[in-house]
Write a protein that holds these residues in place. Structure first.
Motif, mmCIF file in Angstrom:
data_model
loop_
_atom_site.group_PDB
_atom_site.id
_atom_site.type_symbol
_atom_site.label_atom_id
_atom_site.label_comp_id
_atom_site.label_asym_id
_atom_site.label_seq_id
_atom_site.Cartn_x
_atom_site.Cartn_y
_atom_site.Cartn_z
ATOM 1 N N VAL A 630 0.868 -1.177 0.000
ATOM 2 C CA VAL A 630 0.000 0.000 0.000
ATOM 3 C C VAL A 630 0.903 1.224 0.000
ATOM 4 C CG1 VAL A 630 -1.944 1.150 1.083
ATOM 5 C CG2 VAL A 630 -1.639 -1.322 1.377
ATOM 6 N N GLU A 631 0.905 1.993 -1.105
ATOM 7 C CA GLU A 631 1.767 3.171 -1.248
ATOM 8 C C GLU A 631 1.072 4.158 -2.175
ATOM 9 O OE1 GLU A 631 4.093 5.985 -1.119
ATOM 10 O OE2 GLU A 631 5.037 4.272 -0.110
ATOM 11 N N ASP A 632 0.916 5.397 -1.725
ATOM 12 C CA ASP A 632 0.199 6.389 -2.526
ATOM 13 C C ASP A 632 1.061 6.989 -3.618
ATOM 14 O OD1 ASP A 632 0.816 9.465 -0.982
ATOM 15 O OD2 ASP A 632 1.573 7.564 -0.205
ATOM 16 N N ASP A 633 2.389 6.997 -3.446
ATOM 17 C CA ASP A 633 3.279 7.531 -4.477
ATOM 18 C C ASP A 633 3.476 6.464 -5.550
ATOM 19 O OD1 ASP A 633 5.906 8.083 -5.840
ATOM 20 O OD2 ASP A 633 5.817 9.858 -4.558
ATOM 21 N N ALA A 634 3.051 6.786 -6.796
ATOM 22 C CA ALA A 634 3.042 5.780 -7.860
ATOM 23 C C ALA A 634 4.447 5.281 -8.172
ATOM 24 C CB ALA A 634 2.388 6.359 -9.125
ATOM 25 N N ASP A 635 5.426 6.204 -8.257
ATOM 26 C CA ASP A 635 6.788 5.782 -8.595
ATOM 27 C C ASP A 635 7.374 4.891 -7.513
ATOM 28 O OD1 ASP A 635 6.752 7.158 -10.985
ATOM 29 O OD2 ASP A 635 7.547 9.007 -10.092
ATOM 30 N N ASP A 656 -4.331 3.343 -1.586
ATOM 31 C CA ASP A 656 -4.873 3.962 -0.377
ATOM 32 C C ASP A 656 -5.445 2.866 0.524
ATOM 33 O OD1 ASP A 656 -7.304 3.235 -1.526
ATOM 34 O OD2 ASP A 656 -7.731 5.244 -2.257
ATOM 35 N N GLY A 657 -5.917 3.280 1.715
ATOM 36 C CA GLY A 657 -6.401 2.320 2.686
ATOM 37 C C GLY A 657 -7.678 1.627 2.271
ATOM 38 N N VAL A 658 -8.565 2.341 1.595
ATOM 39 C CA VAL A 658 -9.839 1.738 1.185
ATOM 40 C C VAL A 658 -9.589 0.618 0.182
ATOM 41 C CG1 VAL A 658 -12.055 2.173 0.073
ATOM 42 C CG2 VAL A 658 -11.088 3.868 1.653
ATOM 43 N N GLY A 659 -8.726 0.895 -0.804
ATOM 44 C CA GLY A 659 -8.411 -0.144 -1.781
ATOM 45 C C GLY A 659 -7.728 -1.333 -1.136
ATOM 46 N N ALA A 660 -6.887 -1.092 -0.138
ATOM 47 C CA ALA A 660 -6.206 -2.194 0.541
ATOM 48 C C ALA A 660 -7.194 -3.082 1.271
ATOM 49 C CB ALA A 660 -5.168 -1.637 1.518
ATOM 50 N N LEU A 661 -8.201 -2.474 1.925
ATOM 51 C CA LEU A 661 -9.199 -3.279 2.632
ATOM 52 C C LEU A 661 -10.000 -4.144 1.658
ATOM 53 C CD1 LEU A 661 -10.521 -0.787 5.345
ATOM 54 C CD2 LEU A 661 -9.026 -2.756 5.666
ATOM 55 N N ALA A 665 -10.169 -8.259 1.732
ATOM 56 C CA ALA A 665 -11.432 -9.000 1.831
ATOM 57 C C ALA A 665 -11.553 -10.085 0.770
ATOM 58 C CB ALA A 665 -12.609 -8.017 1.730
ATOM 59 N N THR A 666 -10.831 -9.913 -0.359
ATOM 60 C CA THR A 666 -10.989 -10.857 -1.469
ATOM 61 C C THR A 666 -9.785 -11.776 -1.663
ATOM 62 O OG1 THR A 666 -10.155 -9.170 -2.992
ATOM 63 C CG2 THR A 666 -12.549 -9.313 -2.671
ATOM 64 N N ASP A 690 -4.820 -1.457 11.907
ATOM 65 C CA ASP A 690 -5.792 -1.798 12.955
ATOM 66 C C ASP A 690 -7.042 -2.431 12.344
ATOM 67 O OD1 ASP A 690 -4.032 -0.783 14.808
ATOM 68 O OD2 ASP A 690 -5.007 1.181 14.927
ATOM 69 N N GLN A 691 -7.523 -1.856 11.219
ATOM 70 C CA GLN A 691 -8.709 -2.416 10.568
ATOM 71 C C GLN A 691 -8.423 -3.819 10.026
ATOM 72 O OE1 GLN A 691 -11.862 -1.276 10.180
ATOM 73 N NE2 GLN A 691 -11.406 0.480 11.510
ATOM 74 N N ALA A 692 -7.214 -3.997 9.458
ATOM 75 C CA ALA A 692 -6.888 -5.310 8.894
ATOM 76 C C ALA A 692 -6.836 -6.372 9.975
ATOM 77 C CB ALA A 692 -5.548 -5.226 8.149
ATOM 78 N N ARG A 693 -6.313 -6.027 11.154
ATOM 79 C CA ARG A 693 -6.174 -7.022 12.219
ATOM 80 C C ARG A 693 -7.504 -7.337 12.900
ATOM 81 N NH1 ARG A 693 -0.374 -4.742 14.404
ATOM 82 N NH2 ARG A 693 0.933 -6.152 13.164
ATOM 83 N N LEU A 694 -8.544 -6.555 12.632
ATOM 84 C CA LEU A 694 -9.865 -6.936 13.131
ATOM 85 C C LEU A 694 -10.345 -8.213 12.441
ATOM 86 C CD1 LEU A 694 -11.691 -3.463 13.327
ATOM 87 C CD2 LEU A 694 -10.804 -4.842 15.222
ATOM 88 N N HIS A 695 -9.901 -8.412 11.189
ATOM 89 C CA HIS A 695 -10.316 -9.594 10.429
ATOM 90 C C HIS A 695 -9.223 -10.650 10.375
ATOM 91 C CE1 HIS A 695 -13.825 -7.300 9.087
ATOM 92 N NE2 HIS A 695 -13.010 -6.300 8.785
#
Length: 764
Positions: A630-635, A656-661, A665-666, A690-695
């Motif tokens: 997960v990295e926002d800087d494309a390069d 971003d974080g939303v795309g990572a979640l 999930a998939t 933190d969100q990832a470790r909930l699952h």
């Protein structure tokens, strides 16, 4: 319902006082005429006060100078009288020697025959009319008494053990000798002996003539002067032995350091002296001409200034009266201006309120600007590290893919890497300025760390520096960042080497120490307790006290321009303090320097430390491992994904974080989340983890960032159980870090995990 009439009501008289005081304050603050009057009045008061003080000081100086002249004149007279008293005795001794020579006494045996009654009468007559002379004696060559002016027959006395006898016997060229004072136990009086050598025609020692001088003579002489109160006269031998004093004391014969007699001029010029147990005194010291004797006269400064105090009080009282008159006059004028300034004062108050509001807004803007500057510093470092990650990473890829024999292209790539690393150093300094450099303390053994560094230092410093390590048995373990501790020891070792340009010995020692409550109270930021000590000592040039006081200050250096930044010891000091420790410096010019690092002891049941330093290895390919990047800087994301695939991992990418979640999930095969801390949107790197470790509670997470954020670093230390790699990182460092994290999650590969973990301890 209570009667309102029972309540006290503040009347006009009660409210007038505060209003009047506020009015006066406003007038003093805003009225230009009032300020001019106050300034003029203050100037007049200052002139009167200065004149009063100068007059008081001048009168004091006059009194001191008068006392100095009086002491100088009196001491010259006393030194002359003392010299005459000693000379008169010396002349008597010389006359006796001349008589011996006239009688042509050439041997010690002939001299011993002077024990007759006629010689006794002669000696007795010599003491007549000389009050300071108690007795005259003739001494044989073996030290026994030949004749004595006070008794006949002569008592059996031998003075061969006296100081004057040995001095004159062994020195044919000696003149007169003044002895150490001797107390008569029967009478309690003190005596000094003036002795002269008696030699035969051939210069051979045949005996002495000896004059006993009663020291009470000098005390009587001094008493007859009728000195003023607080005065004292002392007669000293030049070696500091007190011979006589008025007023009399019982310390005759005692020796004193006499700093004033040995360091001050002995020409009678007065000077002041004081000590913790005696008041300030004015002292005049005068050497007695021709003899090893010093006369000192002193007077208490408080006694000299007794009359001056009354004069000073009178002058001060007159000055106070003048100041009071000026103050009352100025105050009356100020009151006249008060009525004319009431309306203008209200207007100025309103203007002041506006200005105050503007000032408060300016202060808020300044605080916001400084906060923005701090954010800008971190932001620049973050973005610059992202840029450097791409530059250094692709340069490293290019280096590894270019043929080794293509030296021209390899040189160009090496230049790119060197300058990129310089940029990384710059960002690290920016982060240090912003206090964003994290420590990663772990339990470690100081002995193992020092032993691991000794070979490296010996190879680096060469044969001119002898390196010795002294490791104490069972040294306590400490909780510290191994890399930073190694850097601190290396800084100290380099400083020690520079202090030994001609070679020397560098010693690194370990020990256990306990700091007590008393020591901790005397030193700031020191806590009592148990510490492991690592000491670095050299045999170099050492440091002066003035240098030692500044040695830990940033940018302070004694090295030549271009040879030192002045940051080495300040970094050592900051690291030890941040680790909860203490630094102690010992140094002597020409002897060397020792720096002791006290680091707190860690409990014995703490986790075992990894080796302080081990060579890095490339991680083995793990074809079943899928990493979510997960990295926002494309390069940066493209480069990092390329490196991960080159190592052998499968990579899923999100910006971003939303795309990572959504990917989490998939894709259940994801074994590690590798995320930048500074992500756009509501989910930054820490919240995403933190969100990832909930699952996925056991999902390993590796954070990366251009600078240490508060999300994972607190009080300068990395949060427990947080894995972090700082940008820019190299291919080898990233591979080792991933192997370490994934190895910890696989118990069957624990033997490889430790090795990988140690390889990642190096700073990228």
């Amino acid at each position: 319902m209570p009667d309102q009439r029972d309540k006290p009501v503040a009347g006009p008289s009660a409210q007038a006082g505060p209003r009047r005081r506020a009015g006066w304050r406003d007038q003093l603050r805003h009225s230009r005429p009032t300020q001019l009057l106050l300034g003029s009045g203050a100037a007049a008061v200052a002139i009167i006060l200065a004149t009063t003080i100068l007059l008081v000081i001048a009168v004091r100086s006059w009194d001191i100078r008068d006392a100095e002249r009086e002491l100088t004149t009196l001491n010259i007279s006393l030194a002359e009288q003392t010299a005459r008293a000693l000379q008169s005795v010396d002349l008597i001794l010389e006359s006796l020697i001349e008589q011996v020579q006239a009688e042509q006494i050439a041997t010690a045996a002939a001299y011993e025959r002077k024990n007759d009654h006629a010689t006794y009468e002669l000696l007795k007559s010599k003491t007549t009319g000389v009050p300071q002379l108690d007795a005259v004696s003739l001494i044989a060559a073996d030290g026994h008494l030949i004749n004595f002016s006070r008794f006949f027959p002569i008592p059996g006395v031998n003075v061969a053990d006296r100081d004057y006898f040995a001095a004159l016997r062994d020195d044919p060229r000696a003149g007169s000798f003044l002895s150490f004072p001797v107390e008569n136990r029967g009478t309690g009086t003190w005596t000094i002996y003036l002795a002269r050598r008696v030699s035969g025609p051939d210069g051979k020692f045949i005996g002495l003539v000896l004059g006993a001088i009663n020291l009470a003579y000098f005390e009587d002489l001094y008493e007859a002067l009728r000195l003023t109160d607080g005065s004292a006269i002392r007669l000293w031998r030049s070696d500091g032995t007190l011979l006589a004093r008025y007023p009399a004391i019982r310390d005759v014969g005692e020796q004193y350091p006499l700093p004033q007699a040995r360091q001050a001029p002995v020409d009678g010029k007065p000077f002041t002296t004081a000590s913790s147990d005696s008041p300030e005194r004015l002292v005049s010291i005068k050497a007695v001409r021709g003899y090893p004797v010093i006369v000192s006269i002193s007077r208490a400064v408080s006694q000299i200034l007794a009359d001056w105090r009354w004069q000073a009080a009178s002058v001060a009282l007159a000055g106070a009266a003048c100041i009071t008159a000026v103050v009352l006059f100025v105050w009356a004028l100020i009151r006249q201006f008060g009525a004319y300034e009431a309306l203008a004062r209200v207007r100025r108050q309103r203007e002041e309120a506006v200005r105050g509001r503007e000032k408060a807004e300016a202060q808020i803007n300044q605080l916001q600007k400084m906060e923005a500057l701090g954010q800008l510093t971190g932001g620049i470092a973050h973005d610059f590290n992202n840029i450097l990650t791409v530059i250094l990473g692709n340069a490293d890829n290019l280096r590894r893919r270019l043929p080794a024999e293509d030296r021209e292209l390899q040189g160009l790539v090496a230049a790119m890497v060197r300058n990129g690393e310089r940029g990384a150093t710059l960002t690290h300094r920016l982060l240090a300025f912003a206090r964003r450099q994290p420590l990663e303390p772990k339990p470690l053994d100081p002995n193992a760390l020092v032993a691991g560094m000794s070979d490296l230092l010996q190879r680096t410093f060469g044969a001119g520096i002898v390196i010795e390590t002294v490791l104490a048995a069972e040294t306590w373990r400490i909780l510290a960042d191994a890399n930073q501790l190694e850097s601190a020891l290396l800084n100290l070792a380099v400083n020690a080497r520079d202090a030994m340009p001609d070679g020397g010995m560098l010693t690194i020692e370990t020990a256990n120490a306990t700091i007590g409550e008393a020591y901790a109270r005397q030193h700031d930021d020191v806590r009592p307790g148990q510490y492991a000590v690592v000491a670095v000592s050299d045999t170099g040039t050492g440091m002066a006290k003035a240098v030692m006081e500044k040695v830990f200050e940033p940018f302070f250096t004694t090295k030549e321009v271009g040879r030192g930044t002045g940051l080495g010891l300040s970094q050592v000091y900051g690291f030890v303090k941040q680790s909860g420790g203490h630094v102690k410096l010992y140094s002597e010019v020409g002897r060397g320097t020792t720096v002791k690092l006290y680091l707190p002891r860690v409990d014995g049941d703490a986790a075992s430390d990894a080796p302080a330093r081990a060579p890095q290895e490339t991680a083995a390919v793990a074809p079943d491992a899928t990493i979510l990047l997960v990295e926002d800087d494309a390069d940066v994301r493209v480069y990092t994904a390329q490196v991960l695939r080159e190592i052998g991992y499968r990579v899923l990418e999100a910006e971003d974080g939303v795309g990572a979640l959504r990917l989490l999930a998939t894709h259940s095969e994801i074994r590690l989340l590798f995320t930048d801390l500074g992500l756009p949107g509501a989910l930054d790197g820490r919240h995403l983890a933190d969100q990832a470790r909930l699952h996925y509670a056991d999902l390993p997470v590796l954070f990366t960032t251009g600078y240490a954020r508060n999300a994972v670093v607190h009080h300068g230390r990395l949060d427990p159980d947080v894995e972090l790699i700082v940008k820019p990182s190299t291919y080898e460092a990233l591979a080792a870090k991933l192997r370490h994290i994934l190895g910890k999650s696989e118990p069957t590969t624990s033997s490889q995990t430790g090795k990988a973990s140690s390889s990642s301890s190096g700073s990228p």
